[in-house]
Every structure is written in C-alpha cells, then in structure tokens.
Design a protein around this motif. Sequence first.
Motif, short mmCIF file in Angstrom:
data_model
loop_
_atom_site.label_atom_id
_atom_site.label_comp_id
_atom_site.label_asym_id
_atom_site.label_seq_id
_atom_site.Cartn_x
_atom_site.Cartn_y
_atom_site.Cartn_z
N GLY A 251 0.81 -1.20 0.00
CA GLY A 251 0.00 0.00 0.00
C GLY A 251 0.85 1.26 0.00
N VAL A 252 0.30 2.33 -0.57
CA VAL A 252 0.90 3.66 -0.48
C VAL A 252 0.02 4.42 0.52
N VAL A 253 0.40 4.37 1.79
CA VAL A 253 -0.45 4.75 2.90
C VAL A 253 0.07 6.03 3.54
N PRO A 254 -0.80 6.95 3.95
CA PRO A 254 -0.31 8.10 4.72
C PRO A 254 0.47 7.64 5.94
N ALA A 255 1.61 8.27 6.20
CA ALA A 255 2.49 7.81 7.27
C ALA A 255 1.79 7.82 8.63
N GLU A 256 0.93 8.82 8.86
CA GLU A 256 0.23 8.88 10.15
C GLU A 256 -0.73 7.72 10.33
N ARG A 305 9.46 8.70 9.22
CA ARG A 305 8.87 9.94 8.70
C ARG A 305 7.99 10.60 9.78
N VAL A 306 7.23 9.77 10.50
CA VAL A 306 6.38 10.30 11.57
C VAL A 306 7.24 10.75 12.75
N ALA A 307 8.25 9.94 13.10
CA ALA A 307 9.11 10.29 14.23
C ALA A 307 9.84 11.61 14.01
N ALA A 311 6.45 14.77 18.11
CA ALA A 311 7.11 14.53 19.39
C ALA A 311 6.47 13.33 20.08
N GLY A 312 7.28 12.63 20.86
CA GLY A 312 6.75 11.53 21.67
C GLY A 312 6.80 10.18 21.00
N ILE A 313 7.25 10.13 19.73
CA ILE A 313 7.37 8.85 19.04
C ILE A 313 8.71 8.84 18.31
N ARG A 314 9.44 7.74 18.42
CA ARG A 314 10.76 7.68 17.80
C ARG A 314 11.11 6.22 17.52
N LEU A 315 12.12 6.05 16.68
CA LEU A 315 12.66 4.73 16.39
C LEU A 315 13.98 4.58 17.13
N THR A 316 14.11 3.48 17.86
CA THR A 316 15.36 3.17 18.55
C THR A 316 15.85 1.83 18.03
N LYS A 317 16.92 1.34 18.60
CA LYS A 317 17.49 0.05 18.19
C LYS A 317 17.60 -0.86 19.40
N SER A 318 17.31 -2.13 19.19
CA SER A 318 17.53 -3.16 20.20
C SER A 318 18.15 -4.35 19.50
N LEU A 319 19.38 -4.68 19.90
CA LEU A 319 20.14 -5.75 19.23
C LEU A 319 20.24 -5.51 17.74
N GLY A 320 20.36 -4.21 17.38
CA GLY A 320 20.53 -3.85 15.99
C GLY A 320 19.26 -3.78 15.18
N PRO A 332 -3.81 7.43 23.95
CA PRO A 332 -4.30 8.29 22.87
C PRO A 332 -3.31 8.80 21.84
N LEU A 333 -2.02 8.41 21.89
CA LEU A 333 -1.06 8.95 20.94
C LEU A 333 -1.50 8.70 19.50
N GLY A 334 -2.01 7.50 19.22
CA GLY A 334 -2.47 7.21 17.87
C GLY A 334 -3.58 8.14 17.42
N GLY A 335 -4.49 8.47 18.33
CA GLY A 335 -5.55 9.41 18.00
C GLY A 335 -5.02 10.80 17.70
N HIS A 336 -3.97 11.23 18.41
CA HIS A 336 -3.37 12.54 18.15
C HIS A 336 -2.74 12.57 16.75
N LEU A 337 -2.15 11.46 16.33
CA LEU A 337 -1.56 11.41 15.00
C LEU A 337 -2.63 11.57 13.92
N LEU A 338 -3.78 10.93 14.12
CA LEU A 338 -4.87 11.08 13.15
C LEU A 338 -5.38 12.52 13.14
N GLY A 339 -5.46 13.14 14.31
CA GLY A 339 -5.88 14.53 14.36
C GLY A 339 -4.94 15.43 13.58
#
Length: 355
Positions: A251-256, A305-307, A311-320, A332-339
């Motif tokens: 899919g070509v989906v909106p990042a949010e 792209r979203v991160a 604010a409040g969402i990011r990509l980190t690494k665990s075991l690479g 509610p973070l997901g709801g804020h992204l849709l807003g």
Amino acid sequence: MSQPAPRRTSAPPSLNGEQLPLFAAQSAEPVNPARPAPQSLASACSPTWGRHGSNPPRYGWLGQAYAALVDDPEVFAHEDNTVRLSAGSKNRVASIRFWMRAFTLTCETDPVPGQATSVVLTERAHWLLNPDTGVDPYLEDFASLWLLHWWLLSSRPCRVPTWYVAFNHMLAVFSKDTLRRRLGALATQAGWKTPSAKVVGEDISCLVRMYSPERTWADSSPHIEDIIDRPFSPLRLLSTPEADQLRLHPGVVPAEVVAYACLDYSHTLAPAARTISVARLGTDIGGPGRAFRLYSRQLTTYLQRVADTHAGIRLTKSLGEPVLTFDEPAMPLGGHLLGALYSRSGYQAPPLPPR
C-alpha cells in the motif's frame, strides 16, 4: 450520482478523553476473554461468511447509514428502510448494515428471538462521519479509506474472515483455489463448519470487486454502479493478473495512518507497553504490516517519517533491530496522529492507474 458537499475547512475537533480509548483496535462490542491464541482464526474472526450479500461497500453508503441512524436508531427495522437509506432493495439494506458493523462504525447487541437487533453508532462513526464535526464525513480523503481498511481487518472479531485470511495468511500471489483451500483448512482448525464452495466463491468475488481496479470481474454489460461505486479500488491493494489469480500489492499509505495502526496494534497486545519491535509489526498475523502489505523495512521508513515530525514517538534500536518507542500510552497517541493528519489541508488521492 450527486456530488459530495464541500469539505469542511475548519480544523477537526480534538478527541476528548472519553473518545480516545475507543480508537484502539479492541472491538466496540464485548470480546470473549476465553478466545484461543491471537494468531488463530477463531480468536480473530467470527464465522460470518457471505453476510455482505455479494455487495462490496459503495460510495455514499456509510454516510447515508450514519445520517439515517442519527435520525432514527431503529431505521433498519422499518419497512421503508430502502427509501430512507436510498438502497434500492432489501438486499442492499442488509449489506449496508453489515458493512457499518464490519467497519466498527456501529455495534449491535445480540438479538432476542423475534425482536429487532439494536444498532448503535460508535464514537469512531461520529468522529469520522458527523456532517458538522466529523473529520471526513464524505470520505473525500484517501487516508479515510486506509483507516477503514485497517478497522475492517483489526476489529475483534473481524467479520470478514475471507478478507482476513487473504491479507494475513496468503503470499503476494496466489490462486483463488489456493485461497479456498486455505479458508477450508483454517475454518476446520477453528472448529467452524466449513463454508460451502458457493459462499466462499461469493466472498472471493466480493473481495476482488472491492479492491481491484480492473474490470475482469464484470460481465459483458455491467451496471454503471458496479463500475463507479467502488471507493476502495484506488488503494490498489489487489489485482487480478490472470482469471484465477490474485496479487496483493504494497500500500501507499499516509504515514500517520501507518503509525496509528502500529500504535493501535501495540495497544491491543499490551496497553501499558511503550515499545514494540518493527519486525513484529511487519510480520505478525493480524498486524499492520500484513494489512497494508508492507515489509518491516517499509514500515521503518514510514515510522521514521512520523518520528521526524511528531514529538513523543521515535525509532530506537535493540540488538541492531528497529523498535518503535513512544513516550505516552499508544492510545491516545495514535488518536493525536490522526488529528494531525486530518488538520492538514489539500490531501489528495493519487490518480487511478491506466485501464
């Protein structure tokens, strides 16, 4: 077909504290806590084969049903519901009712024998379809179709088991016969009565008509409605390269919307969690990767792209390996992204591919 009303230009209202939790993937209806393991068909779906009446969702159906239910919550029980819903037939009335429930825009109490079932609009329906305050009452934003697609597959129980199996249990290219056999095997494993070949065939035909931009499913003189009234075909998730073959496309989906679905899925697995691996989001049966047909690497690109902008969402690494990390509860973070997504203006769907 009448033209949609002009899109409301004001910013959508913020979700209040009572609304936000309802955007999680948990069903709007009671869930049996004794369900089997999450990846089994019995835990994810109900054995509701063919309830669509061979009608995929059409333009205007959801908005018309919303307006009718606001005016009269018992509209589906009235004899003149074909007129009130502009449906044309009782078969289509039943299809409209089914799709409203399958998209989790309504919930229904279990009927008492001899009595009409109560149909109730959910907070999701009001948030999306209210003509005065809804973020997209006429479903003009491409993002809304992706959101409905996610709600359709992630609802518990999912009421379209054939759709669920096609997107979650099949490879990118498969034959209709392979899908039929897979459905039979999973239904047997779930302890369900195996659906008849006729019902499964109708399910597969409806799935193709719902998503495919091609006309190979149509007869030599199709009704004009069957050509123009397929709002989900621009998602380009499915094609039919050969008569008996289906192909699923990324899919070509909106990042949010992708990020919302990832947070929604994390909330379903563990509401208190603050991390989830991108690999799991991409490969879990029932997860967003399979629903949108996106690999983990593609999910990583969307989530980064979203991160970068929220604010409040990011990509980190665990075991690479990449891990989605968030500072507040997934909902509610997901709801804020849709807003944030719907507060942007000028979001347009890509053009349809050449015929």
